[in-house]
Design an enzyme around this catalytic site. Structure first.
Site, PDB file in Angstrom:
ATOM      1  N   LYS A  45      31.647  36.929  34.273  1.00  0.00           N
ATOM      2  CA  LYS A  45      32.761  36.122  34.810  1.00  0.00           C
ATOM      3  C   LYS A  45      33.283  35.163  33.719  1.00  0.00           C
ATOM      4  O   LYS A  45      32.494  34.505  33.024  1.00  0.00           O
ATOM      5  CB  LYS A  45      32.257  35.342  36.033  1.00  0.00           C
ATOM      6  CG  LYS A  45      33.201  34.296  36.578  1.00  0.00           C
ATOM      7  CD  LYS A  45      34.263  34.860  37.482  1.00  0.00           C
ATOM      8  CE  LYS A  45      35.203  33.754  37.946  1.00  0.00           C
ATOM      9  NZ  LYS A  45      36.389  34.267  38.629  1.00  0.00           N
ATOM     10  N   CYS A 139      44.637  36.251  33.785  1.00  0.00           N
ATOM     11  CA  CYS A 139      44.556  35.578  35.074  1.00  0.00           C
ATOM     12  C   CYS A 139      45.940  35.015  35.447  1.00  0.00           C
ATOM     13  O   CYS A 139      46.503  34.199  34.713  1.00  0.00           O
ATOM     14  CB  CYS A 139      43.528  34.463  35.004  1.00  0.00           C
ATOM     15  SG  CYS A 139      43.164  33.774  36.612  1.00  0.00           S
ATOM     16  N   LYS A 177      41.892  41.841  27.262  1.00  0.00           N
ATOM     17  CA  LYS A 177      42.222  42.244  28.642  1.00  0.00           C
ATOM     18  C   LYS A 177      43.677  41.893  28.939  1.00  0.00           C
ATOM     19  O   LYS A 177      44.089  40.740  28.796  1.00  0.00           O
ATOM     20  CB  LYS A 177      41.289  41.537  29.623  1.00  0.00           C
ATOM     21  CG  LYS A 177      41.489  42.015  31.060  1.00  0.00           C
ATOM     22  CD  LYS A 177      40.388  41.505  31.960  1.00  0.00           C
ATOM     23  CE  LYS A 177      40.551  42.001  33.370  1.00  0.00           C
ATOM     24  NZ  LYS A 177      39.474  41.545  34.259  1.00  0.00           N
TER      25      LYS A 177
HETATM   26  C1  LIG Z   1      37.872  37.167  43.194  1.00  0.00           C
HETATM   27  C2  LIG Z   1      38.232  37.694  41.855  1.00  0.00           C
HETATM   28  C3  LIG Z   1      37.991  36.944  40.730  1.00  0.00           C
HETATM   29  C4  LIG Z   1      38.341  37.425  39.478  1.00  0.00           C
HETATM   30  N1  LIG Z   1      38.052  36.684  38.383  1.00  0.00           N
HETATM   31  C5  LIG Z   1      38.331  37.178  37.149  1.00  0.00           C
HETATM   32  C6  LIG Z   1      37.950  36.466  35.997  1.00  0.00           C
HETATM   33  O1  LIG Z   1      37.346  35.408  36.052  1.00  0.00           O
HETATM   34  N2  LIG Z   1      38.274  36.996  34.795  1.00  0.00           N
HETATM   35  C7  LIG Z   1      38.922  38.183  34.661  1.00  0.00           C
HETATM   36  O2  LIG Z   1      39.178  38.630  33.543  1.00  0.00           O
HETATM   37  N3  LIG Z   1      39.278  38.896  35.753  1.00  0.00           N
HETATM   38  C8  LIG Z   1      38.997  38.422  36.981  1.00  0.00           C
HETATM   39  N4  LIG Z   1      39.300  39.167  38.092  1.00  0.00           N
HETATM   40  C9  LIG Z   1      40.001  40.462  37.918  1.00  0.00           C
HETATM   41  C10 LIG Z   1      39.030  41.639  37.840  1.00  0.00           C
HETATM   42  O3  LIG Z   1      38.174  41.552  36.733  1.00  0.00           O
HETATM   43  C11 LIG Z   1      39.792  42.979  37.755  1.00  0.00           C
HETATM   44  O4  LIG Z   1      40.587  42.967  36.588  1.00  0.00           O
HETATM   45  C12 LIG Z   1      40.698  43.228  38.944  1.00  0.00           C
HETATM   46  O5  LIG Z   1      40.083  42.768  40.117  1.00  0.00           O
HETATM   47  C13 LIG Z   1      41.068  44.682  39.100  1.00  0.00           C
HETATM   48  O6  LIG Z   1      39.940  45.484  39.374  1.00  0.00           O
HETATM   49  P1  LIG Z   1      39.566  45.991  40.870  1.00  0.00           P
HETATM   50  O7  LIG Z   1      40.780  46.654  41.426  1.00  0.00           O
HETATM   51  O8  LIG Z   1      38.394  46.900  40.677  1.00  0.00           O
HETATM   52  O9  LIG Z   1      39.217  44.771  41.634  1.00  0.00           O
HETATM   53  C14 LIG Z   1      38.960  38.687  39.358  1.00  0.00           C
HETATM   54  C15 LIG Z   1      39.178  39.458  40.504  1.00  0.00           C
HETATM   55  C16 LIG Z   1      38.813  38.981  41.737  1.00  0.00           C
HETATM   56  C17 LIG Z   1      39.029  39.833  42.951  1.00  0.00           C
END
Ligand SMILES: Cc1cc2nc3c(=O)[nH]c(=O)nc-3n(C[C@H](O)[C@H](O)[C@H](O)COP(=O)(O)O)c2cc1C
Length: 434
Positions: A45, A139, A177
Site C-alpha cells: 500500500k 491516485c 503506475k
Molecule cells: C480501496 C482502494 C485503495 C487503493 N489504494 C491504492 C493505493 O494506495 N495506491 C495505489 O497505487 N493504488 C491504489 N488503489 C488502486 C489499485 O491498486 C488498483 O490499481 C485498482 O483498484 C484497479 O485494480 P482492481 O480492478 O483489481 O481493483 C486502491 C484501490 C482501492 C479499491
C-alpha cells in the site's frame, strides 16, 4: 504442468499474480496471509513522506455498482495512501521480505514532486530489501489535490522528471503506475520510458461518482451529507484497462516496455487476456477485496490448466501473443461476412433478441405466432446485439459465411481470401468484392 514462474524485470515470483497496492497490502498481517494463500507478489500500500499526516474519512469510503445478482461489478473508493507511520511500514516490509524471499515485494511510493522528498525516502526503501518500487502517479482523489498522484501522472514532463530522480537515487527496478484519467495513455507511458522506467503498471482507478442518494441529494459514499469523486475499479474497468495496455504494447514508441496489467482481474481468464496483450504479470485488488485471498488458488489452477491445454509451457510464451491482432479500424476486413444463428433447442422464447433487433437495429429477426425466432439473413449485418442481449449463453452465435457463398444481404460473393482483403470507405485504393 505449465510453469507459472515469472521473471518480471529480473524479479522472480512463483506465479504472475501480484496483489496491487491497496488495503490488501496495507500491513504485515495481510501480506503474510496473502503469501500463505499463494500470491506471487505484492505491491505494498502506497507510502508517503513524513509530512502532514494522512487522515482518512471516518464514514463510508467505498461505493459499489452491482449486477442483477448483486455481484460486485465496480468499486469506488475515496481512500488515501497509507495512514500508518512510514517507519512502521518499512520495518514490516523488511521483515516480510526476509521471511518470503521467493515472493515479489514492491513498495509503492507517493511523495511530493520535489527532488529532496524522493532523495529522502528512496534510501530508506532500499534498506528494506524490497525488490523494486512502484511510483503511484495515479491516485485520482485526495492526494492529487495536494499535487501528488494523478496530478503528476497527468503531466508527462513530471513523470519523466520524477522517474529520472528515482533511477538516480534507487538501484532496483522502477515501475511507473499510470493513471487512466488522461486522453492518450501512450504519452505518460512514453514519458516514463524516457525517464528510464523499467516498466509501467496500469491502470490505477478511474474518476467516478457511483451514485447519488436522491433523498439527501448527496453523492455516495456520503460523508455527512457530502460526497466527492473517487477511484473506480473492479470488473467494470477491465475493458478500459485492456485497451490502454494494448495501446502501449503496440505503439512503436513504447513497444517492448514491460507492463504489469491491472484492472478488474478476477479470474485466470482475465489474467491470460492481459498477458496476451503484452503484460508480464497482473495485479489484483478488487477481486481479493471481494472474495478473499484464496481466490488466487483458482487463478493459479485455471491458468495452469489452460496453458497445459494450449501447449504453453511458460507464461513468457503467452506474453504479447494477441498484440499483432490489435489493429486500427481501417485495417479490419470489410469483406468478412457473418450471420447470426439462433439455436432453437436452446432458445427460451423470451424475445429479447427480437425486441432489440426490431426496435433498435436491422429488423433481422422474425417472430412467428408460436414465438419461434429466426434470423432473416437478407437483413442481418452481424452487429452482435442479439448475442449480447440473449440471456442464454451460446444460444445465438455468429457464423462466418464460407468464401464463395453469396451474401443474401448484398448479393455479392463472399471474397475467397479473407486474409488479403483490405478495404475502407475512406481508402481509395481499396478493392471491392465482386
Ligand atoms: C480501496 C482502494 C485503495 C487503493 N489504494 C491504492 C493505493 O494506495 N495506491 C495505489 O497505487 N493504488 C491504489 N488503489 C488502486 C489499485 O491498486 C488498483 O490499481 C485498482 O483498484 C484497479 O485494480 P482492481 O480492478 O483489481 O481493483 C486502491 C484501490 C482501492 C479499491
Amino acid at each position: 504442468m505449465a510453469d507459472l514462474t515469472t521473471n518480471f524485470l529480473g524479479i522472480k515470483s512463483p506465479n504472475p499474480f501480484w496483489l496491487a497496492s491497496a488495503p490488501p497490502t496495507d500491513k504485515e498481517y495481510n501480506v503474510r496471509r496473502a503469501f500463505e494463500a499463494g500470491w506471487g507478489g505484492v505491491v505494498w500500500k502506497t507510502l508517503g513522506s513524513e509530512g502532514p499526516p494522512v487522515v482518512n474519512v471516518n464514514g463510508p469510503r467505498y461505493g459499489a455498482i452491482y449486477g442483477a445478482d448483486r455481484r460486485l461489478l465496480g468499486l469506488n473508493n475515496i481512500e488515501l495512501i497509507t495512514d500508518r507511520p512510514l517507519q512502521t511500514n518499512l520495518d514490516e516490509i523488511k521483515r516480510v521480505k526476509a521471511d518470503y524471499p521467493d515472493r515479489a515485494m514492491i513498495v509503492s511510493i507517493m511523495v511530493p514532486c520535489e527532488e529532496q522528498a524522493w532523495k529522502d525516502i528512496l534510501p530508506r526503501v532500499q534498506e528494506t530489501g524490497a525488490d523494486g518500487i512502484e511510483l503511484n502517479f495515479g491516485c485520482p482523489h485526495g492526494m492529487s489535490e495536494r499535487g501528488m498522484g494523478a496530478a503528476v501522472g497527468q503531466v508527462p514532463e513530471y513523470i519523466e522528471m520524477v522517474t529520472r530522480w528515482c533511477k538516480q537515487y534507487y538501484d532496483k527496478p522502477v515501475i511507473v503506475k499510470l493513471t487512466p484519467n488522461i486522453t492518450d495513455i501512450r504519452k505518460p507511458a512514453a514519458a516514463a520510458m524516457r525517464g528510464g522506467a523499467d516498466a509501467v503498471s496500469l491502470i490505477n482507478t478511474i474518476n467516478s461518482i457511483t451514485s447519488v442518494n436522491l433523498d439527501t441529494m448527496s453523492p455516495e459514499p456520503s460523508i455527512d451529507g457530502k460526497g466527492s469523486h473517487g477511484g473506480y475499479c473492479g470488473p467494470a474497468v477491465k475493458p478500459i484497462a485492456l485497451s490502454m495496455v494494448s495501446e502501449i504494447a503496440r505503439h512503436p514508441d513504447t513497444h517492448g516496455l514491460p507492463i504489469s496489467g491491472i484492472g478488474g482481474v478476477t479470474t485466470w481468464r482475465d489474467a491470460a487476456e492481459y498477458i496476451s496483450l503484452g503484460c508480464g504479470n497482473v495485479q489484483v485488488c478488487t477481486a481479493a477485496m471481494t472474495y478473499g485471498f484464496k481466490i488466487v488458488q483458482e487463478m493459479i489452477s485455471g491458468l495452469s490448466q489452460w496453458m497445459d491445454e494450449k501447449g504453453y509451457t511458460s507464461v513468457e510464451q503467452v506474453v504479447g501473443r494477441a498484440v499483432p491482432n490489435v489493429t486500427d479500424w481501417q485495417y479490419l476486413n470489410l469483406n468478412y461476412v457473418a450471420k447470426a444463428k439462433i439455436s432453437q433447442d436452446d432458445c427460451i422464447k423470451c424475445g429479447r433478441c427480437y425486441a432489440a433487433c426490431e426496435d433498435t437495429s436491422h429488423q433481422a429477426i422474425a417472430m412467428s405466432a408460436d414465438r419461434t425466432f429466426t434470423v432473416i439473413d437478407e437483413e442481418c449485418v452481424a452487429c452482435n446485439l442479439c448475442v449480447d442481449v440473449c440471456p442464454v449463453e451460446n444460444c445465438i452465435t455468429m457464423e462466418a459465411m464460407e468464401p464463395g457463398q453469396v451474401d443474401p444481404r448484398t448479393g455479392k460473393v463472399v471474397q475467397k481470401d479473407y486474409a488479403n482483403w483490405t478495404t475502407h470507405p475512406n481508402n481509395p485504393g481499396a478493392v471491392a468484392a465482386e
